[in-house]
Design a protein around this motif. Structure first.
Motif, mmCIF file in Angstrom:
data_model
loop_
_atom_site.group_PDB
_atom_site.id
_atom_site.type_symbol
_atom_site.label_atom_id
_atom_site.label_comp_id
_atom_site.label_asym_id
_atom_site.label_seq_id
_atom_site.Cartn_x
_atom_site.Cartn_y
_atom_site.Cartn_z
ATOM 1 N N ASP A 1 -16.498 -6.680 -1.719
ATOM 2 C CA ASP A 1 -17.477 -6.700 -0.639
ATOM 3 C C ASP A 1 -17.089 -7.860 0.287
ATOM 4 O OD1 ASP A 1 -19.821 -7.197 0.860
ATOM 5 O OD2 ASP A 1 -21.036 -6.220 -0.696
ATOM 6 N N ASN A 2 -16.958 -7.625 1.604
ATOM 7 C CA ASN A 2 -16.522 -8.735 2.463
ATOM 8 C C ASN A 2 -17.682 -9.654 2.838
ATOM 9 O OD1 ASN A 2 -17.862 -7.321 4.416
ATOM 10 N ND2 ASN A 2 -16.000 -6.532 5.390
ATOM 11 N N ARG B 1 -8.418 5.876 4.761
ATOM 12 C CA ARG B 1 -9.311 6.017 5.897
ATOM 13 C C ARG B 1 -8.652 6.826 7.011
ATOM 14 N NH1 ARG B 1 -10.007 0.872 6.832
ATOM 15 N NH2 ARG B 1 -8.620 0.639 8.603
ATOM 16 N N GLY C 1 -18.371 -10.859 -1.412
ATOM 17 C CA GLY C 1 -17.074 -11.198 -2.016
ATOM 18 C C GLY C 1 -16.110 -11.716 -0.974
ATOM 19 N N GLU C 2 -16.656 -12.442 0.008
ATOM 20 C CA GLU C 2 -15.800 -12.969 1.084
ATOM 21 C C GLU C 2 -14.698 -13.811 0.470
ATOM 22 O OE1 GLU C 2 -13.981 -15.187 3.898
ATOM 23 O OE2 GLU C 2 -15.373 -16.211 2.534
ATOM 24 N N SER C 3 -13.493 -13.503 0.855
ATOM 25 C CA SER C 3 -12.350 -14.015 0.103
ATOM 26 C C SER C 3 -12.048 -15.482 0.359
ATOM 27 C CB SER C 3 -11.110 -13.178 0.426
ATOM 28 O OG SER C 3 -10.837 -13.245 1.817
ATOM 29 N N SER D 1 -12.802 0.052 9.075
ATOM 30 C CA SER D 1 -12.088 -1.209 9.315
ATOM 31 C C SER D 1 -13.112 -2.326 9.443
ATOM 32 C CB SER D 1 -11.243 -1.120 10.589
ATOM 33 O OG SER D 1 -12.064 -0.820 11.686
ATOM 34 N N ALA E 1 -12.647 -9.726 6.108
ATOM 35 C CA ALA E 1 -12.131 -9.196 4.850
ATOM 36 C C ALA E 1 -10.794 -8.528 5.073
ATOM 37 C CB ALA E 1 -13.106 -8.160 4.294
ATOM 38 N N ASP F 1 -8.277 -5.920 5.474
ATOM 39 C CA ASP F 1 -8.463 -4.546 5.953
ATOM 40 C C ASP F 1 -7.418 -3.652 5.301
ATOM 41 O OD1 ASP F 1 -9.412 -2.413 7.316
ATOM 42 O OD2 ASP F 1 -8.375 -2.895 9.187
ATOM 43 N N THR F 2 -7.743 -3.132 4.138
ATOM 44 C CA THR F 2 -6.782 -2.268 3.443
ATOM 45 C C THR F 2 -6.958 -0.833 3.925
ATOM 46 O OG1 THR F 2 -8.229 -1.600 1.630
ATOM 47 C CG2 THR F 2 -7.131 -3.748 1.434
ATOM 48 N N TYR G 1 0.823 -1.214 0.000
ATOM 49 C CA TYR G 1 0.000 0.000 0.000
ATOM 50 C C TYR G 1 0.860 1.268 0.000
ATOM 51 C CZ TYR G 1 -3.386 -3.549 1.298
ATOM 52 O OH TYR G 1 -4.167 -4.673 1.304
#
Lengths: 300, 485
Positions: free
Chosen positions: A201-202, A85, A205-207, B150, B141, B143-144, A39
């Protein structure tokens, strides 16, 4: 006459010390989080883009939440570009009278007072590429959670209608419901006309479970899967877009200096198309079509 | 341990027993400790492994919990039972329904008490035979930094596995056996070495003990010949010195016993002689008395004759009284305690020379007394001896115009010498017997007890008394006394 000269001298001094002269020189501070690779590379590219537009900007790197507020205030910024964020949170704490432009966020943020530059493209961009690759496409299936991707649906519906596509979007609250929806879709999917649009989307689109299920079933049934998230392409979706962060930074900086920003989400426009060559090979995508992608994965 | 056995055991046996007990205790204690520590570490490792298994199972279960398909849950069970120690594996849904359970050897688990919100594997329950590990299954998920908020982990359900302790028990037993074997391998040479050292150390003591037993059994001329440390050698030397001293004392005691026995035999003989002579001596006066009494009865016709016979009777009774008194004094000598001290006999002799002749004022006696006559003796008893010897010299020189009596000490011993009538040396032995009288001494008055008394006193002093004489040439009475050093 003498009196007139004195008046002129006073007026001249007043004009010299008038604060408006200082306000006319913008002080831009970019605030972003202290993160590790990969990142960090993304943020540095955005900064490079900002520097091209505003060479004299200042930078505040935020470690722990609130740690950059004091420094941010010391700079007395007129404009704050908040990245990510953590940058947004820090900017909200120290903004004062400065204008804040949020960027590098996935979806619109209510806290941002001005425009938010998102990292997701307009669905229409993806739908256009879908049409290019598979002109026979008629139906797009999507599963989404309203909290995270509900904002895309109006855009998507409009984009689909414009391209003569039927968008079949299912809203879910948990991954099990997502799985059920996907299973139901795949049970009757027609690979010639149907395709899947995956969202970052978690829930939908849960990984660890949902994404493997979707990609496995799609592979098994030769269904085309495209996504708004580049991660899905790396795992087996056919295509997506990848941000061009430097250009993105330039655009954000340019917008930040422009007065009168509206509180709206600006979708990602500085991007390159990325394709998964294995999926492309599996779906028999032509070489000519592949040549239209700027980035391929896995790298040859 | 039997206390009597311990008391009866030899020092070597006691030492050996202590060493054997100590080594055995160390071996067992080391083995138990090793088994405990090893077992605990192995148990900890098994628990860690069980936790890791539960964690791994939880990671693999997310798909099964989301899909809830038989195929996925079966795959999870297979994965769980890939580990040999797994007895039971169970999968629980978000609403705590048991989705699937598999058991090895029919083991059934108690009901599941899940911990809501627990992150990572945890030990749910433990029995004597197995551990039960559980782990909540979450999805989260990535957390980017680009996410607007978050992401929070979402609970899907739980996995639960029971892991057998059989391996732990077996390992603990194996460790114990291996430890005890290893400790025995180390302890055996140590034990043998200790036995050798004990033998080396206690050999001299055992030999000394054996010699002491021989001494106790009365064997003589026993000496310990010990080698070893300085104190052992010193003990040996001390024992030998003690034995030599004991043998000396014993020899002395035997000599004393022999002397006493001889003396007792002589005393017995003298008592027999005394009896004979006492009877003889008493029979004379008694005959006279009896005769005189008969004559009074038969012949006496007037007071003068009666008085004459009565005088004879009184004279004989006086003799008997004197004789009895002398015998009484002599018998008391046996009971008199010997209180020896260093004295000069010359003053005693002068006193006696001044007092004894006064009973015979007509006699002219020259006393020649050595100035210094040292002796270690009982002065009271030696006064009696000198009194008897001087009295004897005075009696037997009665007929001489000028009697000469010498008292002193020469190479032979103490002496009292007179120039009297002397006697035949062949009869000198009977001089010192009670009532013993020489043939040429019939005219001399006496009880016949004085020289016997002298003999008795000198003998009690462990000395010797004898007389040297020739008829008509006087006599010399010698006696010896032991030195008082």
């Amino acid at each position: 006459m003498k009196f007139s000269h004195l008046k002129l001298a006073i007026i001249a001094l007043a004009c010299f010390f008038y604060p408006v002269s200082a306000a006319e020189i913008p002080v831009v501070v970019v605030v972003y989080p202290e993160v590790s690779a990969p990142y960090r590379d993304s943020f540095e590219e955005i900064l490079n883009g900002i520097a091209k537009r505003i060479p004299a900007h200042r930078v505040v790197v935020v470690g722990a939440p609130g740690s950059g507020v004091e420094l941010l205030r010391q700079y007395s910024p007129t404009h704050i570009i908040a990245l990510g964020r953590a940058g947004k949170t820090e900017a909200m704490l120290a903004a004062g009278r400065a204008s804040v432009t949020c960027a590098a966020l996935v979806y619109p943020d209510r806290e941002c007072p001005a425009a938010t530059f998102g990292l997701l493209p307009d669905p229409g961009v993806l739908f256009s590429r879908l049409k290019l690759l598979n002109p026979g496409s008629k139906r797009i299936f999507a599963v989404y959670s309203a909290n995270q991707n509900g904002w895309q649906l109006p855009l998507a519906r409009a984009a689909a209608a414009a391209r003569n596509l039927e968008l079949h979007a299912v809203e879910v609250d948990d991954s099990k419901a997502a799985v059920e929806a996907y299973k139901k879709f795949f049970a009757n999917a027609d690979p010639a006309t149907d395709s899947v649009w995956m969202l970052p989307d978690n829930i939908s689109g849960e990984s660890s479970a949902v994404v493997p299920l979707v990609l496995t079933e799609a592979w098994r049934r030769d269904v085309l899967v495209f996504s708004s998230a580049v991660e899905h392409v790396r795992r087996g979706a056919l295509f997506s877009v990848i941000p061009h962060f430097s250009n993105y930074g330039y655009a954000v900086a340019d917008a930040a200096l422009r007065p009168g920003q509206r509180n709206e989400l600006i979708t990602l426009r500085q991007f390159r198309y990325i394709v998964n060559t294995r999926a492309a090979q599996h779906l028999r995508v032509s070489a000519a079509d592949l040549a239209t992608f700027e980035v391929v994965t896995p790298r040859p | 341990m039997n206390i009597s056995f311990w008391r009866e055991a030899t020092f070597r046996q006691q030492l050996t027993l202590v060493i054997v007990s100590g080594v055995s205790f160390l071996v067992i204690a080391a083995s138990v400790l090793s088994a405990h520590i090893g077992g605990k570490r192995f148990g900890d490792a098994l628990m860690q492994q069980g936790m890791a298994n539960a964690q791994q199972l939880a990671q693999e279960s997310s798909l099964a919990l989301i899909y809830e398909s038989r195929q996925d849950t079966e795959r999870v069970m297979q994965s769980a039972f890939a580990f040999e120690g797994t007895l039971v594996a169970e999968l629980y849904s978000e609403d705590k329904r048991k989705l699937i359970a598999r058991s090895r050897n029919g083991v059934r688990l108690p009901s599941f008490t899940s911990r809501n919100g627990a992150v990572g594997a945890y030990l749910e329950q433990e029995t004597a035979d197995y551990w039960i590990f559980a782990c909540n299954v979450y999805i989260q998920a990535a957390d980017t930094p680009f996410e607007n908020a978050s992401s929070q982990p979402r609970w899907l359900g739980s996995v639960r596995i029971a892991q057998s302790k059989a391996g732990l028990k077996k390992t603990r037993a194996d460790i114990f056996i291996a430890s005890i074997f290893a400790a025995a391998m180390v302890g055996l040479p140590v034990f043998l070495l200790a036995i050798l050292i004990i033998k080396k150390l206690t050999d001299p003591l055992s030999k000394l003990s054996a010699v002491m037993v021989q001494a106790h059994n009365g064997q003589t001329n026993i000496r310990a010949r010990l080698s070893g440390s300085r104190d052992i050698r010193q003990m040996s030397d001390d024992f030998n010195a003690m034995m030599a001293q004991l043998e000396d004392v014993r020899s002395g005691l035997e000599n004393k016993v022999r002397d006493r026995t001889t003396a007792l035999a002589a005393l017995a003989a003298s008592l027999e002689l005394f009896n004979e002579r006492a009877v003889h001596e008493l029979r004379g006066p008694m005959s006279v008395i009896s005769g005189a009494a008969g004559l009074i009865e038969i012949k006496a016709s007037n007071v003068g004759e009666i008085r004459h016979y009565l005088d004879r009777i009184k004279t004989e009774i006086g003799r008997i009284n004197n004789m009895m008194g002398a015998l009484r004094a002599m018998s008391r000598l046996e009971l008199t305690t010997l209180e020896k001290k260093h004295v000069n006999l010359a003053p005693i002799a002068r006193y006696l020379s001044d007092t004894l002749p006064t009973a015979l004022p007509e006699r002219q006696i020259e006393f020649v007394i050595t100035d210094d006559i040292p002796a270690y003796c009982s002065p009271d008893l030696l006064t009696i001896v000198l009194s008897n010897l001087i009295s004897n010299a005075i009696k037997f020189s009665r007929d001489d115009a000028l009697a000469r009596i010498e008292i002193g000490r020469d190479d032979k011993g103490y002496f009292v010498r007179d120039n009297g009538i002397g006697f035949d040396p062949r009869h000198s032995d009977m001089l010192f017997t009670i009532f013993g009288r020489l043939e040429n001494a019939d005219h001399v008055e006496g009880s016949g007890i004085g020289l016997a008394t002298a003999y008795l006193i000198i003998t009690r002093h462990s000395g010797r008394i004898w007389a040297e004489a020739l008829p008509g040439q006087g006599a010399t009475f010698y006696f010896t006394l032991p030195d008082g050093d």
